[in-house]
Design an enzyme around this catalytic site. Structure first.
Site, PDB file in Angstrom:
ATOM      1  N   ALA A 254     -26.766 -35.489  28.649  1.00 50.10           N
ATOM      2  CA  ALA A 254     -25.984 -36.120  27.588  1.00 50.10           C
ATOM      3  C   ALA A 254     -25.657 -34.865  26.494  1.00 50.10           C
ATOM      4  O   ALA A 254     -24.674 -35.252  25.573  1.00 50.10           O
ATOM      5  CB  ALA A 254     -26.807 -37.120  26.629  1.00 50.10           C
ATOM      6  N   CYS A 255     -25.883 -33.678  26.750  1.00 50.72           N
ATOM      7  CA  CYS A 255     -25.548 -32.586  25.888  1.00 50.72           C
ATOM      8  C   CYS A 255     -24.360 -31.892  26.599  1.00 50.72           C
ATOM      9  O   CYS A 255     -24.303 -31.284  27.539  1.00 50.72           O
ATOM     10  CB  CYS A 255     -26.848 -31.824  25.613  1.00 50.72           C
ATOM     11  SG  CYS A 255     -26.391 -30.179  24.834  1.00 50.72           S
TER      12      CYS A 255
END
Length: 133
Positions: free
Chosen positions: A10-11
């Site tokens: 998600a980063c």
């Protein structure tokens, strides 16, 4: 070359770092540390290899850092490690481990020096162009 990345999909920084590793011709061992957190021993080993303090590995943004009061200097290294084990989102990322060293790759181009064959040019998700030195 053996490469391990402690990754959060998600980063964006983590995704860019992983893409740079793969573009160098290496398929790393990807540890999604939110699903499979490191053991206490591994976390201590990573901190030592990184050459930073336990506190420097803490991530504040998007975590329960403030709610837990982790900005208070009263917390010992052992207590901070316990918090990271209980809340893996507190572990900053991505951490990359190679025979050339271990590094918190923020920004993502910090991975370049750890790779045998880094790409000469990489375009990040946001369009920023990275040129290998």
């Amino acid at each position: 070359m053996s490469v391990t990345i402690y990754h959060n999909p998600a980063c964006g920084t983590s995704r860019n770092t992983l893409a740079m590793i793969r573009q160098s011709g290496v398929e790393p061992l990807v540890v999604e540390y939110l699903k499979t957190p490191p053991s206490r021993e591994k976390l201590v080993e990573l901190v030592k290899a990184l050459g930073i303090s336990v506190r420097e590995l803490l991530r504040e943004k998007g975590t329960p850092y403030k709610e837990l009061g982790l900005d208070d200097p009263k917390w010992s290294d052992d207590e901070l490690i316990e918090q990271m084990l209980a809340h893996p989102i507190l572990i900053n990322r991505p951490i990359v481990v190679t025979p050339k060293g271990t590094r918190l790759c923020r920004p993502s181009e910090a991975v370049i020096d750890l790779l045998d064959n880094p790409v000469g040019r990489f375009v990040k998700e946001d369009g920023e162009v990275v040129e290998a030195r």
